[in-house]
Design a protein around this motif. Sequence first.
Motif, PDB file in Angstrom:
ATOM      1  N   LEU A   1     -13.595  63.411 -20.957  1.00  0.00           N
ATOM      2  CA  LEU A   1     -12.547  62.587 -20.360  1.00  0.00           C
ATOM      3  C   LEU A   1     -12.680  62.510 -18.848  1.00  0.00           C
ATOM      4  O   LEU A   1     -12.275  61.518 -18.226  1.00  0.00           O
ATOM      5  N   ALA A   2     -13.259  63.551 -18.241  1.00  0.00           N
ATOM      6  CA  ALA A   2     -13.457  63.532 -16.793  1.00  0.00           C
ATOM      7  C   ALA A   2     -14.415  62.427 -16.374  1.00  0.00           C
ATOM      8  O   ALA A   2     -14.403  61.990 -15.216  1.00  0.00           O
ATOM      9  N   GLN A   3     -15.234  61.949 -17.315  1.00  0.00           N
ATOM     10  CA  GLN A   3     -16.171  60.870 -17.022  1.00  0.00           C
ATOM     11  C   GLN A   3     -15.513  59.490 -17.098  1.00  0.00           C
ATOM     12  O   GLN A   3     -16.107  58.501 -16.673  1.00  0.00           O
ATOM     13  N   VAL A   4     -14.303  59.438 -17.674  1.00  0.00           N
ATOM     14  CA  VAL A   4     -13.582  58.158 -17.785  1.00  0.00           C
ATOM     15  C   VAL A   4     -12.741  58.010 -16.518  1.00  0.00           C
ATOM     16  O   VAL A   4     -11.589  58.436 -16.451  1.00  0.00           O
ATOM     17  N   LYS A   5     -13.323  57.409 -15.519  1.00  0.00           N
ATOM     18  CA  LYS A   5     -12.753  57.461 -14.174  1.00  0.00           C
ATOM     19  C   LYS A   5     -11.511  56.601 -13.970  1.00  0.00           C
ATOM     20  O   LYS A   5     -10.588  56.968 -13.259  1.00  0.00           O
ATOM     21  N   LYS A   6     -11.458  55.429 -14.605  1.00  0.00           N
ATOM     22  CA  LYS A   6     -10.422  54.457 -14.249  1.00  0.00           C
ATOM     23  C   LYS A   6      -9.207  54.484 -15.174  1.00  0.00           C
ATOM     24  O   LYS A   6      -8.243  53.757 -14.929  1.00  0.00           O
ATOM     25  N   THR A   7      -9.233  55.294 -16.221  1.00  0.00           N
ATOM     26  CA  THR A   7      -8.137  55.301 -17.191  1.00  0.00           C
ATOM     27  C   THR A   7      -7.328  56.581 -17.062  1.00  0.00           C
ATOM     28  O   THR A   7      -7.894  57.677 -17.152  1.00  0.00           O
ATOM     29  N   PRO A   8      -6.006  56.490 -16.841  1.00  0.00           N
ATOM     30  CA  PRO A   8      -5.198  57.701 -16.739  1.00  0.00           C
ATOM     31  C   PRO A   8      -5.159  58.456 -18.061  1.00  0.00           C
ATOM     32  O   PRO A   8      -5.186  57.843 -19.136  1.00  0.00           O
ATOM     33  N   VAL A   9      -5.093  59.777 -17.990  1.00  0.00           N
ATOM     34  CA  VAL A   9      -5.058  60.631 -19.176  1.00  0.00           C
ATOM     35  C   VAL A   9      -3.786  61.472 -19.141  1.00  0.00           C
ATOM     36  O   VAL A   9      -3.527  62.183 -18.166  1.00  0.00           O
ATOM     37  N   VAL A  10      -3.002  61.370 -20.207  1.00  0.00           N
ATOM     38  CA  VAL A  10      -1.813  62.196 -20.390  1.00  0.00           C
ATOM     39  C   VAL A  10      -2.172  63.322 -21.355  1.00  0.00           C
ATOM     40  O   VAL A  10      -2.606  63.063 -22.473  1.00  0.00           O
ATOM     41  N   ALA A  11      -2.022  64.568 -20.912  1.00  0.00           N
ATOM     42  CA  ALA A  11      -2.270  65.713 -21.788  1.00  0.00           C
ATOM     43  C   ALA A  11      -1.025  65.957 -22.629  1.00  0.00           C
ATOM     44  O   ALA A  11       0.072  66.144 -22.096  1.00  0.00           O
ATOM     45  N   ILE A  12      -1.201  65.942 -23.965  1.00  0.00           N
ATOM     46  CA  ILE A  12      -0.077  66.067 -24.897  1.00  0.00           C
ATOM     47  C   ILE A  12      -0.265  67.348 -25.702  1.00  0.00           C
ATOM     48  O   ILE A  12      -1.256  67.500 -26.417  1.00  0.00           O
ATOM     49  N   ILE A  13       0.684  68.261 -25.577  1.00  0.00           N
ATOM     50  CA  ILE A  13       0.634  69.517 -26.328  1.00  0.00           C
ATOM     51  C   ILE A  13       1.384  69.291 -27.634  1.00  0.00           C
ATOM     52  O   ILE A  13       2.621  69.239 -27.667  1.00  0.00           O
ATOM     53  N   THR A  14       0.641  69.121 -28.728  1.00  0.00           N
ATOM     54  CA  THR A  14       1.235  68.819 -30.026  1.00  0.00           C
ATOM     55  C   THR A  14       1.694  70.090 -30.737  1.00  0.00           C
ATOM     56  O   THR A  14       1.381  71.203 -30.325  1.00  0.00           O
TER      57      THR A  14
ATOM     58  N   ASP B   1      -5.527  51.285 -22.003  1.00  0.00           N
ATOM     59  CA  ASP B   1      -4.888  51.398 -20.692  1.00  0.00           C
ATOM     60  C   ASP B   1      -4.549  52.834 -20.329  1.00  0.00           C
ATOM     61  O   ASP B   1      -4.433  53.174 -19.149  1.00  0.00           O
ATOM     62  N   VAL B   2      -4.378  53.680 -21.332  1.00  0.00           N
ATOM     63  CA  VAL B   2      -4.025  55.086 -21.095  1.00  0.00           C
ATOM     64  C   VAL B   2      -4.522  55.908 -22.283  1.00  0.00           C
ATOM     65  O   VAL B   2      -4.569  55.416 -23.416  1.00  0.00           O
ATOM     66  N   ILE B   3      -4.914  57.146 -22.017  1.00  0.00           N
ATOM     67  CA  ILE B   3      -5.438  58.043 -23.038  1.00  0.00           C
ATOM     68  C   ILE B   3      -4.481  59.222 -23.201  1.00  0.00           C
ATOM     69  O   ILE B   3      -4.024  59.799 -22.213  1.00  0.00           O
ATOM     70  N   GLY B   4      -4.184  59.578 -24.452  1.00  0.00           N
ATOM     71  CA  GLY B   4      -3.417  60.791 -24.740  1.00  0.00           C
ATOM     72  C   GLY B   4      -4.365  61.864 -25.261  1.00  0.00           C
ATOM     73  O   GLY B   4      -4.937  61.711 -26.338  1.00  0.00           O
ATOM     74  N   PHE B   5      -4.561  62.928 -24.502  1.00  0.00           N
ATOM     75  CA  PHE B   5      -5.441  64.038 -24.875  1.00  0.00           C
ATOM     76  C   PHE B   5      -4.598  65.078 -25.610  1.00  0.00           C
ATOM     77  O   PHE B   5      -3.765  65.747 -25.009  1.00  0.00           O
ATOM     78  N   CYS B   6      -4.799  65.202 -26.910  1.00  0.00           N
ATOM     79  CA  CYS B   6      -3.953  66.044 -27.750  1.00  0.00           C
ATOM     80  C   CYS B   6      -4.566  67.432 -27.944  1.00  0.00           C
ATOM     81  O   CYS B   6      -5.714  67.553 -28.387  1.00  0.00           O
TER      82      CYS B   6
END
Length: 316
Positions: A112-125, A89-94
């Motif tokens: 990730l830009a190709q994954v159109k329908k799933t929101p992406v949260v950018a996570i700075i670890t 349902d959601v992607i965390g880009f670490c």
Amino acid sequence: MTTPDFRSGFACFVGRPNVGKSTLMNALVGTKVAITSNRPQTTRRAIRGIVHRPDAQLVIVDTPGLHRPRTLLGERLDSLVRNTLTEVDVIGFCVPADEKVGDGDRYIARELAQVKKTPVVAIITKADKVDPQQLAEQLMAVDALGEWADIVPVSAHGGLGSQTGRSRGGQTGPYQLDVVAGLLIGHLPEGPPLYPEGDLTDEPEQILAAEFIREAALEGVEQEVPHSIAVVVDEMAPRPGRDDLTDIYAHVFVERPSQKAILIGRKGARLREVGTTARRQIEALLGTRVYLNLQVSVAKDWQRNPKQLRRLGFYD
């Protein structure tokens, strides 16, 4: 009983190898469900960890690091990641705070830009590794990589700017874990819990035991060996008449005889260290004493051999 607006669903963490995805998942779940190491490509399976909150249940899928594969194993791991991206349902880009944005991060951002329908949260670890100025610069650099639903810094270890567990502002402990969980949960659909209360993972104990053995084997070995290590638990069961003791027989596979010698060590000393470390972790998992029997075998070039990959559990 759940509230009417209870949310539940799946999130996955994606990023380059060794950016802290497994450590972050363990911190959010509150216990160790995925092995960690400073060796890239430690994660080889989609491990699920379950976060329980009064208003939500967040199932985190920790994936192998996305990279340009060089072996058949690498191709299958990348395929696993891409399949996972379409099922959550959601992607965390670490992206780690302590490393400049590089080609690997840009490569994943394009994917990730190709994954159109799933929101992406950018996570700075690893926010505890840098000072506030460096963190601000990294946030801007990651923001420029793409269109993110949210962007947030986090530390699974210490506070912001921490060097020894204490931040420059006096804060101790993890930093913004609840914020990350809240942002991910905000993108989940409303629905009932997917797992019973108290479940922290759906991984079979036999698989977790194999992973703990591999984690112990990864530590302290030479650079060429880590990618070549695979572990299969052949047998795992309570000893007859002893509910307080579990017998585990496992094989550690490497690709060459020279690697086998390294892993066993002089007079078996290295393998005994691996067994002792792994046994402690498995005992904590099972809640019983463990007898652990480890054998080391050579499976020549298994990372490139389809038959060997299937034998070791890496399917098409």
